[in-house]
Enzyme design. Structure first.
Site, mmCIF file in Angstrom:
data_model
loop_
_atom_site.group_PDB
_atom_site.id
_atom_site.type_symbol
_atom_site.label_atom_id
_atom_site.label_comp_id
_atom_site.label_asym_id
_atom_site.label_seq_id
_atom_site.Cartn_x
_atom_site.Cartn_y
_atom_site.Cartn_z
ATOM 1 N N ASP A 98 0.826 -1.211 0.000
ATOM 2 C CA ASP A 98 0.000 0.000 0.000
ATOM 3 C C ASP A 98 0.860 1.261 0.000
ATOM 4 O OD1 ASP A 98 0.946 -0.480 2.571
ATOM 5 O OD2 ASP A 98 -1.019 -0.530 3.525
ATOM 6 N N ASP A 101 6.972 3.876 3.570
ATOM 7 C CA ASP A 101 7.183 5.014 4.473
ATOM 8 C C ASP A 101 8.684 5.067 4.771
ATOM 9 O OD1 ASP A 101 6.454 7.045 6.281
ATOM 10 O OD2 ASP A 101 6.110 5.631 7.899
ATOM 11 N N ARG A 163 -10.685 1.877 5.758
ATOM 12 C CA ARG A 163 -10.102 1.081 4.659
ATOM 13 C C ARG A 163 -10.984 1.118 3.422
ATOM 14 N NH1 ARG A 163 -5.845 -2.047 6.613
ATOM 15 N NH2 ARG A 163 -6.103 -2.852 8.724
HETATM 16 P P1 5GP Z 1 7.695 1.356 6.792
HETATM 17 O O1 5GP Z 1 8.406 0.141 7.266
HETATM 18 O O2 5GP Z 1 7.921 1.687 5.354
HETATM 19 O O3 5GP Z 1 7.983 2.537 7.676
HETATM 20 O O4 5GP Z 1 6.161 1.067 7.075
HETATM 21 C C1 5GP Z 1 5.253 0.780 6.088
HETATM 22 C C2 5GP Z 1 3.920 0.458 6.726
HETATM 23 O O5 5GP Z 1 3.539 1.491 7.663
HETATM 24 C C3 5GP Z 1 2.819 0.443 5.678
HETATM 25 O O6 5GP Z 1 2.674 -0.827 5.104
HETATM 26 C C4 5GP Z 1 1.614 0.869 6.490
HETATM 27 O O7 5GP Z 1 1.056 -0.258 7.123
HETATM 28 C C5 5GP Z 1 2.171 1.787 7.559
HETATM 29 N N1 5GP Z 1 2.014 3.210 7.182
HETATM 30 C C6 5GP Z 1 2.999 4.073 6.874
HETATM 31 N N2 5GP Z 1 2.500 5.287 6.568
HETATM 32 C C7 5GP Z 1 1.158 5.174 6.691
HETATM 33 C C8 5GP Z 1 0.068 6.102 6.490
HETATM 34 O O8 5GP Z 1 0.208 7.285 6.138
HETATM 35 N N3 5GP Z 1 -1.190 5.616 6.697
HETATM 36 C C9 5GP Z 1 -1.437 4.330 7.090
HETATM 37 N N4 5GP Z 1 -2.706 3.970 7.267
HETATM 38 N N5 5GP Z 1 -0.420 3.434 7.275
HETATM 39 C C10 5GP Z 1 0.846 3.860 7.081
#
Ligand code: 5GP
Length: 173
Positions: A98, A101, A163
């Site tokens: 999705d 980040d 969602r």
């Molecule tokens: P990363 O390991 O890249 O920091 O984390 C990714 C995960 O963090 C994504 O798969 C998601 O579940 C969550 N996440 C990061 N940013 C957002 C956001 O703006 N909204 C939501 N709902 N989830 C996020």
């Protein structure tokens, strides 16, 4: 506390972009079969819509992982909650996520999947927050680069809510 959702990307914009990515993947994988690995739950809406826009044969499998980090900061160390049904050996795999980040979750996950002997491994993410990146994970197919805001909709939740929104919105508290 009631939060408010501000539209960031409309349903039309998201759908148009998914069609574009589907066409691009169909061109890139001409003559092959693609094995889409959907990361639950957030990527489920995106993965299903994307699969419909790909014209080469598609296999769809699902994986659920949980991060050991806090709610707002992933540690990158992940635990597989639900594993794939099939082996990835010698398959052309596209991980469908999705949002990227910090990139910690995906760096770890991609290494784990590569070790299973994939023929090729690509990453497709509907949303990307480049400002937040702390790892050098490469996104092969990106829908939209977005600012550092907490977003919901199209599979993404806030406390398991929103969602089902057909668009991407920013949560305003
Ligand atoms: P990363 O390991 O890249 O920091 O984390 C990714 C995960 O963090 C994504 O798969 C998601 O579940 C969550 N996440 C990061 N940013 C957002 C956001 O703006 N909204 C939501 N709902 N989830 C996020």
């Amino acid at each position: 506390m009631a939060e408010r959702i501000e539209v960031l990307l409309t349903e039309q914009e998201v759908n148009d972009k998914i069609r574009e990515i589907g066409e691009q993947i169909s061109r890139d994988y001409q003559g092959k079969q693609v094995y889409l690995v959907c990361i639950l739950k957030g990527a489920s809406f995106f993965a299903c819509e994307l699969a419909k826009r790909i014209s080469v044969p598609v296999f769809l499998d699902f994986m659920s992982v949980s991060s050991y980090g806090s709610d707002t900061m992933s540690s990158g160390v992940i635990r597989v909650v639900k594993d794939l049904d099939e082996s990835l050996k010698d398959k052309d795999v596209i991980v469908v996520e999705d949002i990227v980040d910090t990139g910690r979750t995906l760096s770890y996950l991609l290494e784990m999947l590569k070790a299973r002997g994939t023929r090729s491994l690509a990453l497709c993410a509907l949303l990307d927050k480049p400002e937040r990146r702390v790892t050098d994970v490469h996104v092969d197919y990106t829908g939209f680069q977005i600012p550092d805001e907490f977003v919901v909709g199209y599979g993404l939740d806030y406390d398991q809510k929103y969602r089902n929104l057909p668009y991407i919105g920013i949560v305003k508290f």
